[in-house]
Design an enzyme around this catalytic site. Sequence first.
Site, mmCIF file in Angstrom:
data_model
loop_
_atom_site.group_PDB
_atom_site.id
_atom_site.type_symbol
_atom_site.label_atom_id
_atom_site.label_comp_id
_atom_site.label_asym_id
_atom_site.label_seq_id
_atom_site.Cartn_x
_atom_site.Cartn_y
_atom_site.Cartn_z
ATOM 1 C CE LYS C 96 48.451 89.937 76.010
ATOM 2 N NZ LYS C 96 47.073 90.375 76.288
ATOM 3 N N GLY C 157 40.136 90.334 82.815
ATOM 4 C CA GLY C 157 38.678 90.376 82.844
ATOM 5 C C GLY C 157 38.068 90.725 84.182
ATOM 6 N N GLY C 184 42.855 93.678 83.375
ATOM 7 C CA GLY C 184 42.250 94.116 84.614
ATOM 8 C C GLY C 184 41.731 95.547 84.633
ATOM 9 C CB THR C 206 36.886 92.342 79.675
ATOM 10 O OG1 THR C 206 37.572 91.150 79.333
ATOM 11 C CG2 THR C 206 35.560 91.998 80.318
#
Lengths: 253, 253, 253, 253
Positions: C96, C157, C184, C206
């Site tokens: 990634k 996050g 997000g 997160t």
Amino acid sequence: MLVINGKSFGSRLMVGTGKYADFKVQKEAVAASGSEILTFSVARMHVADASQPNFLEEIDVGRYSLLPNTAGAKTAEEAVRIAKLARSSGLCDMIKVEVIGCQKTLLPDPIETLRASEELVKEGFTVLPYTSDDVLLARRLEEVGVHAVMPGASPIGSGQGIVNPLSLRLIIEQASVPVIIDAGLGSPADVVEAMELGADGVLLNTAIAGADDPVKMARAMALATEAGRLGFEAGRIAKKPYATASSPQEGLG
Amino acid sequence: MLVINGKSFGSRLMVGTGKYADFKVQKEAVAASGSEILTFSVARMHVADASQPNFLEEIDVGRYSLLPNTAGAKTAEEAVRIAKLARSSGLCDMIKVEVIGCQKTLLPDPIETLRASEELVKEGFTVLPYTSDDVLLARRLEEVGVHAVMPGASPIGSGQGIVNPLSLRLIIEQASVPVIIDAGLGSPADVVEAMELGADGVLLNTAIAGADDPVKMARAMALATEAGRLGFEAGRIAKKPYATASSPQEGLG
Amino acid sequence: MLVINGKSFGSRLMVGTGKYADFKVQKEAVAASGSEILTFSVARMHVADASQPNFLEEIDVGRYSLLPNTAGAKTAEEAVRIAKLARSSGLCDMIKVEVIGCQKTLLPDPIETLRASEELVKEGFTVLPYTSDDVLLARRLEEVGVHAVMPGASPIGSGQGIVNPLSLRLIIEQASVPVIIDAGLGSPADVVEAMELGADGVLLNTAIAGADDPVKMARAMALATEAGRLGFEAGRIAKKPYATASSPQEGLG
Amino acid sequence: MLVINGKSFGSRLMVGTGKYADFKVQKEAVAASGSEILTFSVARMHVADASQPNFLEEIDVGRYSLLPNTAGAKTAEEAVRIAKLARSSGLCDMIKVEVIGCQKTLLPDPIETLRASEELVKEGFTVLPYTSDDVLLARRLEEVGVHAVMPGASPIGSGQGIVNPLSLRLIIEQASVPVIIDAGLGSPADVVEAMELGADGVLLNTAIAGADDPVKMARAMALATEAGRLGFEAGRIAKKPYATASSPQEGLG
């Protein structure tokens, strides 16, 4: 006061000159907008062909700053060539960099826009690139020396207004040059929202030219630009779940 | 032109007079708003006690139409009693019906609001009820003869703006009396949005009085009200996924 | 079935392994998510230092495909170096690409991301770049041969969910490689929204690790991913102002 | 566990039985939804005419709790009469009060809904009124003893999802009886959003029956209901402008 590369403007509203039914409505709408900066496609200047009708003849060019755009360019090289053609008219040294990467959505190509902007800065133009709302791309554009950034609110001509207020706010917060919200604004409410985010100005074309009554809409947009700026400066109240809450918005999210 | 019960007003912005730091700022902000209709709590009129200071003495009452509200009322009976007290001053025959059902959120009680409105219409008042955005309740209020309906955008003093544009639009579409958007508007963008929905007017208090610079914000709100109305009348462009799309918004919805 | 560079995966949910209170909760949450692809910072692999504790030892590595990310890289060169370090472990050939351009917002740098992706494709990696929602940048990434694009929904996050559904939908519509919504997403509703837009998958860290109950949230996210995909495939009803309307949404927009 | 008037249900998803192409698809979709409570118009029960085909014959009635609704009623009196007709079948003592005040939008009449609910509580029914999202009306309904409140997300059959999350959240916060979000939910994302707001359940009809593949959509909705509830219980992360921000959402609002 909007200041671009050392030049001051009383109005924070820039308007395009395309898509009008006729030159008369165009002229009245431009006047009603109170704008001091006009944008148009270089192709429409007919700089190389004096025999063609030219919309600029209908406009008192001395009253406005001209911001030709490089519409039609698909590469940096094409944009640079078009910009130079515009400058050769002797009418302007500002250029709106517009390198479209997709003919369906009319969204800008980030790589070519950056390349063209860098070159045009070197060539001494006052450079205002139309860009996406990519926050880091806006920063990159500043780093190569552009004089304002013009992130789109949504696709050109879509009237969808501000789809991503978060990115626009981040761009505004980080910018040391003016941020002009361009493309996609459809109504006075969109303009006020842009100005309340802290934008230095807005650019409109379809929203005025395509309204049922372009002249009245131009007047509405002039008021909206001023209302939004004053509202930004006046400092709005915080959002709360209800008046008696001391907790922030997130209490009721 | 806003017309309520046969009386015409040049401004579509009504402002409240509470929550200001002092009478001087209040007076300047009211003037900057261009409003012709002032609202205030009857309790603050001190109609029964001439020895008390009275904010109305600071205002040139002859220049404004007064719209006292029944704040403090929890039942229809209390609202009717307060309205009669206001009228006994000889200053007004308009009344904003405000029957709060929840002291935390300050949201209106639909049943008591309807009962109070019906009674006050019978008593010959010009009746403007503050109501939720319940579409059928607004219709019920019209059926008992109110002269305008004042649906809230969001809770009083919250600054959250228009939470439910759909209900407000349905209320506006069905109404044969003016619709004034009341409560919760926080910034010029909210005001323009309300006016673009087709509202006949807006009422503001906290958004102006609570701004960092109330006088500047009052000016912003005056411009926003006019911008929104002009925008509504001028007929905005349709929303599309992108300019080249002939399909409606839902193509990319 | 999600297919990346010829390899099939039963789950469309990828999860990160950072930010957990301890390895036990991490392991349980990863299991509850049903994910088959795990992402983590190469720095945390401790490939060069066998004496350090390694989170991978707690995970049955054979059950998962590993997707190391180049977190920490600020330039294309750094990203390429980190990717090669990861591959040298013998555990993976997927990477990634994550080149952060702003340490405050953690938003990606478009230019360096594109350069790194191009180089890593040439080096034979399976390349999945984390990118903004710039539509043309996503296309550029495809043109240099990446195997999936991973546009962010909002800043890493932040838990803000999908700020710009329009751009994501345009990216999905134009893509010929899988689109994985990354960054997000904060709650199951965000995940379902992403999948209903037509995304091929989502990546979460997160939102699970930071929940009050990470294991329960992981289970919620697994169900949400499946619900969203099924909903996308099942073909939702059109939006209308009301049931009896034959006109489209815009009638009351 | 959803508990209504002392009776427990394993599923928080209620489904309607109307608008299906045929009884076979209806039956499969109902099964795929995992719902334990079915709603339908009393008129469709044909309680007074044994010769008519009856959709209930296709359903294993013993497996479900039946929630007939008073669709067709325009007044409290009509709703009470329809409810008694339903109970006379011996199949149910629950009733969904549905008094429509506008045949165009199918929005409920607040006054008649309250009157009907009060009367039906006195008559010993288990009463679940369909209501607007008026917060104080929901409280009034509780005060007359209803056993759940069913506020609409948006107009019946509109598929617009949750237009006013603020009002729904306020209703949920104040309620001491279950809150079932009814009407307007169009996709799994809407269902998850409702459940994450803290709703005790949702009711769907058009969103399933009108999907391209109703059975697959029913399965999606079952998963969405569970995902949303788990997400609510698991405690989502807070929204922030970006990961490194310690300030709340409003910092960048």
